[in-house]
Design a protein around this motif. Structure first.
Motif, short mmCIF file in Angstrom:
data_model
loop_
_atom_site.label_atom_id
_atom_site.label_comp_id
_atom_site.label_asym_id
_atom_site.label_seq_id
_atom_site.Cartn_x
_atom_site.Cartn_y
_atom_site.Cartn_z
N GLU A 38 0.84 -1.21 0.00
CA GLU A 38 0.00 0.00 0.00
C GLU A 38 0.87 1.26 0.00
N GLU A 39 1.87 1.26 0.88
CA GLU A 39 2.77 2.43 0.94
C GLU A 39 3.51 2.60 -0.38
N LEU A 40 3.96 1.47 -0.93
CA LEU A 40 4.72 1.51 -2.18
C LEU A 40 3.87 2.13 -3.29
N LEU A 41 2.60 1.71 -3.37
CA LEU A 41 1.72 2.26 -4.40
C LEU A 41 1.58 3.77 -4.25
N LYS A 42 1.59 4.24 -3.00
CA LYS A 42 1.42 5.67 -2.74
C LYS A 42 2.61 6.50 -3.20
N ILE A 43 3.85 5.92 -3.06
CA ILE A 43 5.03 6.77 -3.30
C ILE A 43 5.80 6.44 -4.57
N ILE A 44 5.44 5.34 -5.25
CA ILE A 44 6.26 4.87 -6.38
C ILE A 44 6.37 5.91 -7.50
N ASP A 45 5.37 6.79 -7.62
CA ASP A 45 5.41 7.78 -8.71
C ASP A 45 6.54 8.81 -8.55
N GLN A 46 7.16 8.85 -7.36
CA GLN A 46 8.24 9.83 -7.15
C GLN A 46 9.61 9.31 -7.60
N TYR A 47 9.67 8.04 -8.06
CA TYR A 47 10.98 7.42 -8.30
C TYR A 47 11.20 7.03 -9.76
N GLN A 48 12.49 7.15 -10.16
CA GLN A 48 12.87 6.73 -11.51
C GLN A 48 13.45 5.31 -11.50
N VAL A 49 14.01 4.93 -10.33
CA VAL A 49 14.60 3.58 -10.23
C VAL A 49 13.98 2.85 -9.03
N LEU A 50 13.58 1.60 -9.27
CA LEU A 50 13.08 0.76 -8.19
C LEU A 50 14.00 -0.45 -8.09
N ILE A 51 14.51 -0.69 -6.86
CA ILE A 51 15.38 -1.86 -6.66
C ILE A 51 14.69 -2.82 -5.70
N VAL A 52 14.55 -4.08 -6.11
CA VAL A 52 13.87 -5.08 -5.28
C VAL A 52 14.70 -6.36 -5.20
N ARG A 53 14.33 -7.21 -4.24
CA ARG A 53 14.83 -8.59 -4.29
C ARG A 53 13.62 -9.45 -4.65
N SER A 54 13.27 -10.48 -3.82
CA SER A 54 12.12 -11.29 -4.25
C SER A 54 10.84 -10.96 -3.48
N ARG A 55 10.96 -10.24 -2.37
CA ARG A 55 9.78 -9.95 -1.55
C ARG A 55 8.79 -9.03 -2.27
N THR A 56 9.31 -8.00 -2.89
CA THR A 56 8.43 -7.03 -3.55
C THR A 56 7.94 -7.58 -4.89
N LYS A 57 6.63 -7.65 -5.05
CA LYS A 57 6.06 -8.13 -6.31
C LYS A 57 5.83 -6.92 -7.22
N VAL A 58 6.63 -6.83 -8.27
CA VAL A 58 6.51 -5.69 -9.17
C VAL A 58 5.56 -6.09 -10.31
N ASP A 59 4.25 -6.01 -10.01
CA ASP A 59 3.26 -6.44 -10.99
C ASP A 59 2.78 -5.23 -11.82
#
Ligand code: NAD
Length: 313
Positions: A38-59
Motif C-alpha cells: 500500500e505504501e509503495l503504491l502511494k510513493i512509487i510515482d516519485q521514483y525513476q529507479v526501483l530496486i527489489v529482491r524477491s519480496r516485492t512483487k513488481v506487478d
C-alpha cells in the motif's frame, strides 16, 4: 533529466555496498526494506529507479503507478516477481545479477540432497530431544540423479554429484550436448526419460511469471517409487496439489527451499509443509555473505551501466 532529479527506491534488504555506491554516484537513495504494498503504491510515482529482491512483487499495478520509472533492478537472479512484459511496454529497463548466487544455491542443493538421503532433519531433531535412535537412509553413490535445467546452478550441482559417484543425467529445453559432454553428463532425450530413470530429481530451471508446472498429475506418473525430489529453483515448477497426492502414492521425499507462498497459506501447502517426508528451508539459496555481496556488486554495476546508457550518469 539530470541525476539530481533521479531518485532511487530500494524496497527489500540489500547489501550496504549498493546503497553507498549509488549515493557516491550522486543519486538520492531511499531505503525502505520493509515497505508495504500500500505504501509503495502511494510513493512509487516519485521514483525513476526501483530496486527489489524477491519480496516485492513488481506487478502491472505497481508499474502503472510508477509513472516515472525508467529502470527496475532485481538484486538477484529470478525475474519471476517482475512483470517484465509490462515493463518492456513502458520501455523500462530491467537489470539483475545472473550468476551471482550460483555457488551458494548449488551448495544448498547438495545440502538438501544429503539431508533428504540421510534423513538429517529427523536425526538432528531426535538428537536435540535426547533420543539417540538410529535411522536408516540411502547412499547416493551409484544412484541416478536427474537434473532438470542444465544452466549455471544445474551444471555446478552435476559436477558435485559426479564427485559423489552418482550417475548424472540432464534435461533442458535448449541444446546442452556440448556442455554435458564437458561435465561428463548424459543428456536425457526427454523429460519423461529423465523422470523414469532418476532416483533423485532436482530442479534448476528459470521460470517466468506464468510458468506451467513441469511436475503435474501426468508427469508425476513417470517418477520412480521412493524417489527424492529437490527444488531450489521456484515452487511453481511443481503442481503442489499433485505433489500432495503422489508423495504418499509413490512414497516420495520432497526437499525444497521454495514454497508457492512464503510463508505458506493454502491448506494443501501447509499439509505438505508438515508432511513427514518434506523438508523445507526458508528460501536461503542465495543467503550467504558471499552471494549477497556479489549480488549487490553485480546489480550495482549493471544499474550504473544502464544509468549511463540513458544519460543520467
Ligand atoms: P540459468 O538461466 O543459468 O539456467 C536455467 C536453465 O533452465 C536454462 O538452461 C534453461 O534453458 C532451462 N530451462 C528453462 N525452462 C526449462 C524447462 N521447462 N525444462 C527444462 N529446462 C528449462 O539459471 P540458474 O542461474 O542456474 O538458476 C536456476 C534457478 O534457480 C532459477 O529459477 C533461479 O530463480 C533459482 N535460484 C534460486 C535461488 C534460491 O534462493 N533458492 C538462488 C539462486 C537461483
Amino acid at each position: 533529466i539530470g541525476k539530481l532529479d533521479f531518485k532511487v527506491l530500494i524496497t527489500d534488504p540489500v547489501d550496504q555496498y549498493m546503497i553507498r555506491t549509488l549515493q557516491n554516484n550522486g543519486l538520492i537513495v531511499d531505503y525502505k526494506p520493509e515497505i508495504t504494498r500500500e505504501e509503495l503504491l502511494k510513493i512509487i510515482d516519485q521514483y525513476q529507479v526501483l530496486i527489489v529482491r524477491s519480496r516485492t512483487k513488481v506487478d502491472k499495478e505497481i508499474i502503472r503507478y510508477g509513472v516515472n520509472l525508467k529502470i527496475i533492478a532485481r538484486a538477484g537472479i529470478g525475474l519471476d516477481n517482475i512483470d517484465t512484459e509490462e515493463a518492456s511496454k513502458r520501455n523500462i529497463k530491467i537489470v539483475y545479477a545472473p550468476g551471482a548466487s550460483t555457488d551458494s544455491a548449488a551448495e544448498l542443493t547438495i545440502g538438501l540432497l544429503i539431508a533428504a538421503a540421510r534423513k538429517l532433519y529427523d536425526s538432528m531433531n531426535m538428537a536435540k530431544g535426547g533420543i539417540f535412535k538410529k535411522i536408516e537412509g540411502i547412499e547416493l553413490a551409484g544412484k541416478t540423479i536427474g537434473i532438470v535445467g542444465f544452466g549455471r546452478i544445474g551444471t555446478k550441482v552435476a559436477k558435485v554429484c559426479k564427485a559423489l559417484d552418482m550417475n548424472v543425467i540432464a534435461y533442458d529445453v535448449i541444446n546442452i550436448k556440448e556442455k554435458a559432454n564437458i561435465v561428463g553428463v548424459r543428456v536425457a532425450e526427454s523429460l519423461e526419460e529423465l523422470l523414469k530413470n532418476s532416483d533423485v530429481i532436482t530442479f534448476h530451471v528459470t521460470v517466468g511469471k506464468d510458468a506451467k508446472p513441469i511436475l503435474n498429475k501426468d508427469t508425476f506418473n513417470y517418477i520412480k517409487d521412493n524417489a527424492i525430489i529437490i527444488n531450489t529453483s521456484r515452487a511453481v515448477v511443481i503442481d503442489g496439489k499433485a505433489l500432495l497426492e503422489y508423495i504418499d502414492k509413490k512414497h516420495l521425499t520432497y526437499a525444497t527451499d521454495v514454497l508457492w507462498n512464503e510463508p505458506p497459506k493454502e491448506d494443501w501447502e501447509i499439509k505438505l509443509l508438515r508432511h513427514e517426508r518434506v523438508i523445507v528451508t526458508t528460501h536461503i539459496g542465495a543467503q550467504t555473505k558471499e552471494a549477497q555481496h556479489r549480488v549487490a556488486v553485480v546489480t550495482t554495476d549493471n544499474l550504473i551501466t544502464a544509468l549511463k546508457e540513458i544519460g543520467v550518469l
